[in-house]
Scaffold this motif. Structure first.
Motif, PDB file in Angstrom:
ATOM      1  N   ALA A  14       0.868  -1.189   0.000  1.00 53.92           N
ATOM      2  CA  ALA A  14       0.000   0.000   0.000  1.00 53.92           C
ATOM      3  C   ALA A  14       0.898   1.229   0.000  1.00 53.92           C
ATOM      4  CB  ALA A  14      -0.907  -0.005   1.220  1.00 53.92           C
ATOM      5  N   ALA A  15       0.723   2.108  -0.999  1.00 49.13           N
ATOM      6  CA  ALA A  15       1.622   3.250  -1.168  1.00 49.13           C
ATOM      7  C   ALA A  15       0.827   4.472  -1.585  1.00 49.13           C
ATOM      8  CB  ALA A  15       2.702   2.925  -2.199  1.00 49.13           C
ATOM      9  N   GLY A  16       1.481   5.619  -1.584  1.00 51.82           N
ATOM     10  CA  GLY A  16       0.848   6.861  -2.014  1.00 51.82           C
ATOM     11  C   GLY A  16       0.155   7.591  -0.878  1.00 51.82           C
ATOM     12  N   ASN A  17      -0.370   8.772  -1.212  1.00 50.33           N
ATOM     13  CA  ASN A  17      -1.060   9.612  -0.231  1.00 50.33           C
ATOM     14  C   ASN A  17      -2.536   9.243  -0.196  1.00 50.33           C
ATOM     15  OD1 ASN A  17       1.147  11.140   0.629  1.00 50.33           O
ATOM     16  ND2 ASN A  17       0.996  12.488  -1.147  1.00 50.33           N
ATOM     17  N   PHE A  18      -3.011   8.840   0.970  1.00 50.92           N
ATOM     18  CA  PHE A  18      -4.367   8.312   1.088  1.00 50.92           C
ATOM     19  C   PHE A  18      -5.424   9.356   0.726  1.00 50.92           C
ATOM     20  CE2 PHE A  18      -8.134   6.772   3.399  1.00 50.92           C
ATOM     21  CZ  PHE A  18      -8.176   5.470   2.920  1.00 50.92           C
ATOM     22  N   ALA A  44      22.451 -11.741  -0.721  1.00 49.25           N
ATOM     23  CA  ALA A  44      21.012 -11.548  -0.577  1.00 49.25           C
ATOM     24  C   ALA A  44      20.442 -11.171  -1.941  1.00 49.25           C
ATOM     25  CB  ALA A  44      20.718 -10.440   0.429  1.00 49.25           C
ATOM     26  N   ALA A  45      19.196 -11.564  -2.189  1.00 47.92           N
ATOM     27  CA  ALA A  45      18.480 -11.095  -3.377  1.00 47.92           C
ATOM     28  C   ALA A  45      17.625  -9.913  -2.944  1.00 47.92           C
ATOM     29  CB  ALA A  45      17.618 -12.201  -3.966  1.00 47.92           C
ATOM     30  N   VAL A  46      17.857  -8.741  -3.535  1.00 51.01           N
ATOM     31  CA  VAL A  46      17.220  -7.504  -3.099  1.00 51.01           C
ATOM     32  C   VAL A  46      16.391  -6.920  -4.243  1.00 51.01           C
ATOM     33  CG1 VAL A  46      17.589  -5.165  -2.199  1.00 51.01           C
ATOM     34  CG2 VAL A  46      19.074  -7.040  -1.452  1.00 51.01           C
ATOM     35  N   ARG A  47      15.140  -6.621  -3.950  1.00 50.94           N
ATOM     36  CA  ARG A  47      14.220  -5.986  -4.900  1.00 50.94           C
ATOM     37  C   ARG A  47      13.858  -4.618  -4.336  1.00 50.94           C
ATOM     38  NH1 ARG A  47       8.641  -8.983  -6.892  1.00 50.94           N
ATOM     39  NH2 ARG A  47       8.127  -7.602  -8.665  1.00 50.94           N
ATOM     40  N   ILE A  48      13.963  -3.579  -5.156  1.00 51.45           N
ATOM     41  CA  ILE A  48      13.762  -2.211  -4.669  1.00 51.45           C
ATOM     42  C   ILE A  48      12.499  -1.622  -5.286  1.00 51.45           C
ATOM     43  CG2 ILE A  48      14.789   0.091  -4.479  1.00 51.45           C
ATOM     44  CD1 ILE A  48      17.527  -1.202  -4.881  1.00 51.45           C
ATOM     45  N   LEU A  49      11.675  -1.012  -4.437  1.00 54.82           N
ATOM     46  CA  LEU A  49      10.453  -0.321  -4.862  1.00 54.82           C
ATOM     47  C   LEU A  49      10.549   1.136  -4.456  1.00 54.82           C
ATOM     48  CD1 LEU A  49       7.435  -0.132  -5.784  1.00 54.82           C
ATOM     49  CD2 LEU A  49       6.807  -0.878  -3.474  1.00 54.82           C
ATOM     50  N   HIS A  50      10.306   2.034  -5.403  1.00 56.39           N
ATOM     51  CA  HIS A  50      10.278   3.480  -5.132  1.00 56.39           C
ATOM     52  C   HIS A  50       8.842   3.856  -4.783  1.00 56.39           C
ATOM     53  CE1 HIS A  50      10.361   7.727  -5.358  1.00 56.39           C
ATOM     54  NE2 HIS A  50      11.021   7.904  -6.495  1.00 56.39           N
ATOM     55  N   ALA A  51       8.568   4.042  -3.472  1.00 59.25           N
ATOM     56  CA  ALA A  51       7.224   4.391  -3.019  1.00 59.25           C
ATOM     57  C   ALA A  51       7.212   5.704  -2.257  1.00 59.25           C
ATOM     58  CB  ALA A  51       6.653   3.273  -2.142  1.00 59.25           C
ATOM     59  N   GLY A  52       8.189   6.569  -2.526  1.00 58.77           N
ATOM     60  CA  GLY A  52       8.208   7.893  -1.903  1.00 58.77           C
ATOM     61  C   GLY A  52       7.187   8.796  -2.580  1.00 58.77           C
ATOM     62  N   ALA A  77       7.836   2.776  -9.347  1.00 59.65           N
ATOM     63  CA  ALA A  77       8.470   1.728 -10.146  1.00 59.65           C
ATOM     64  C   ALA A  77       9.234   0.781  -9.223  1.00 59.65           C
ATOM     65  CB  ALA A  77       9.417   2.344 -11.166  1.00 59.65           C
ATOM     66  N   GLU A  78       9.595  -0.393  -9.756  1.00 61.07           N
ATOM     67  CA  GLU A  78      10.383  -1.353  -8.978  1.00 61.07           C
ATOM     68  C   GLU A  78      11.347  -2.070  -9.917  1.00 61.07           C
ATOM     69  OE1 GLU A  78       9.962  -4.875  -8.989  1.00 61.07           O
ATOM     70  OE2 GLU A  78       8.238  -5.050 -10.334  1.00 61.07           O
ATOM     71  N   ILE A 121      11.906  -0.975   0.330  1.00 65.68           N
ATOM     72  CA  ILE A 121      10.890  -0.018  -0.113  1.00 65.68           C
ATOM     73  C   ILE A 121      11.297   1.378   0.332  1.00 65.68           C
ATOM     74  CG2 ILE A 121       8.451   0.623  -0.007  1.00 65.68           C
ATOM     75  CD1 ILE A 121       7.942  -2.342   0.868  1.00 65.68           C
ATOM     76  N   ALA A 122      11.550   2.271  -0.631  1.00 65.59           N
ATOM     77  CA  ALA A 122      11.770   3.682  -0.310  1.00 65.59           C
ATOM     78  C   ALA A 122      10.404   4.306  -0.065  1.00 65.59           C
ATOM     79  CB  ALA A 122      12.482   4.376  -1.462  1.00 65.59           C
ATOM     80  N   THR A 123      10.184   4.815   1.139  1.00 67.04           N
ATOM     81  CA  THR A 123       8.861   5.286   1.511  1.00 67.04           C
ATOM     82  C   THR A 123       8.973   6.529   2.389  1.00 67.04           C
ATOM     83  OG1 THR A 123       6.746   4.603   2.503  1.00 67.04           O
ATOM     84  CG2 THR A 123       8.751   3.777   3.550  1.00 67.04           C
ATOM     85  N   GLY A 124       7.828   7.057   2.797  1.00 61.71           N
ATOM     86  CA  GLY A 124       7.828   8.285   3.587  1.00 61.71           C
ATOM     87  C   GLY A 124       7.909   9.508   2.689  1.00 61.71           C
ATOM     88  N   MET A 125       7.998  10.674   3.311  1.00 60.66           N
ATOM     89  CA  MET A 125       7.942  11.948   2.603  1.00 60.66           C
ATOM     90  C   MET A 125       9.321  12.606   2.604  1.00 60.66           C
ATOM     91  SD  MET A 125       4.727  11.976   1.813  1.00 60.66           S
ATOM     92  CE  MET A 125       4.271  13.644   1.373  1.00 60.66           C
TER      93      MET A 125
END
Length: 324
Positions: A14-18, A44-52, A77-78, A121-125
């Motif tokens: 769940a991402a984005g501004n509600f 490690a296998a690392v998957r990155i998601l840009h959810a900022g 994107a991921e 997951i890159a998240t937050g503001m």
């Protein structure tokens, strides 16, 4: 609606501004169908998601060495279902770049990665302070759930306030790694980000390379910002050359917030207050400050106005100096 393939493993983020109705940042659920690669022994296998939700397209610099491995990484994107093989067992430095031309925005240091599949997951503001609950950070999720929230590396500013010291360079103690260069008296350095740790810092005269002093920082914590004031007498005298470190803890306020630090090495204990040209009125929050003392870290909120500040020896009524 999702079509769920038989036997699929899906992480739904769940991402984005509600509360937003803007397609660019509105609330959404991003399904990550897992199809992990075998990263090999010790990785490690690392998957990155840009959810900022307020961050632009960014570049990802794995190792934070100035070379971006992932460029033009758009919001939401991921990097792909199979992940990227990265070394496990040691901390991983990650730099975030943005803009045109690209410039480093912030940096992180992860804990030692386990030999596992990790979604990062890159998240937050990005527009919030790093220490804020909603501040931009990296959320690491492993096979058994959340590994933890990784806050941005601490940020350090250095202020040169040693009255007899020439322009100086600041280096990581015992190394050639320069953090600040050619900083002259009364100058404030640009922001410097370093991994969380306590540091020994060598302060050297810029012109000659002579060592002015070696000073220690406190433990610099992820998500925090610090002001380190170089003060004292570098060429002899008491107090000697030193570093006065202060954590920045200003709150969110529409009003100016003011904190007072006593960093004048030959001044006695002082009261700081208002001067109207006739009378000096000390402010209790700023009174009784000896060398190295500071008022409350959160600052004192005041009205926006033009004022004349008076500084007087403690418990006296005649300012030794005034400043508009």
């Amino acid at each position: 609606d999702l079509t769920i393939p038989e036997g699929a493993v899906i992480t739904a983020v769940a991402a984005g501004n509600f509360g937003s109705m803007d397609d660019d940042d509105m609330f959404r659920v991003i399904p990550l169908v897992e199809d992990w690669m075998d990263p090999g022994m010790g990785n490690a296998a690392v998957r990155i998601l840009h959810a900022g939700a307020d961050a632009p397209s960014v570049a990802i610099d794995v190792g934070n060495d100035g070379s971006a491995e992932i460029s033009d990484f758009a919001r939401f994107a991921e990097t792909g279902a199979d992940g990227v093989a990265l070394p496990a067992g040691s901390p991983l430095a990650v730099g975030i770049w943005a803009g045109n031309p690209l410039a480093r925005v912030t940096a992180f240091q992860t804990p030692a990665l386990p030999e596992a599949n990790i979604i990062l997951i890159a998240t937050g503001m990005l527009g919030k302070l790093p220490r804020d609950d909603m501040g931009f950070g990296l959320l690491a999720v492993g096979p058994n759930g959340t590994v933890g929230l990784i806050r941005q590396n601490p940020t350090l500013f250095v202020l040169h306030a040693s009255p007899d010291a020439p322009a100086v360079d600041v280096l990581v103690g015992g190394t050639d790694t320069e953090l600040v260069g050619d900083l002259s008296f009364s100058s404030l350095s640009p922001a410097v980000q370093v991994p969380p740790a306590a540091y020994s810092l060598d302060v050297k005269v810029s012109a000659s390379g002579a060592l002015a002093g070696t000073v220690m920082t406190p433990e610099l914590m992820a998500g925090e910002r610090y002001l380190a004031i170089a003060s004292g007498f570098a060429l002899g005298g008491t107090p000697g050359f030193t570093l006065l470190p202060y954590v920045e803890q200003f709150g969110e306020s529409a009003s100016p917030q003011v904190r007072v630090v006593h960093a004048s090495p030959d001044a006695p204990t002082v009261d700081v207050g208002l001067w109207d040209g006739m009378a000096f009125t000390p402010i209790s929050d700023y009174s009784g400050l000896a060398f190295g003392d500071a008022s409350d870290a959160a600052g004192l909120a005041i009205d926006a106005m033009n004022i004349t500040v008076g500084i007087a020896e403690a418990e006296t009524t005649a300012p030794a100096a005034t400043f508009d």
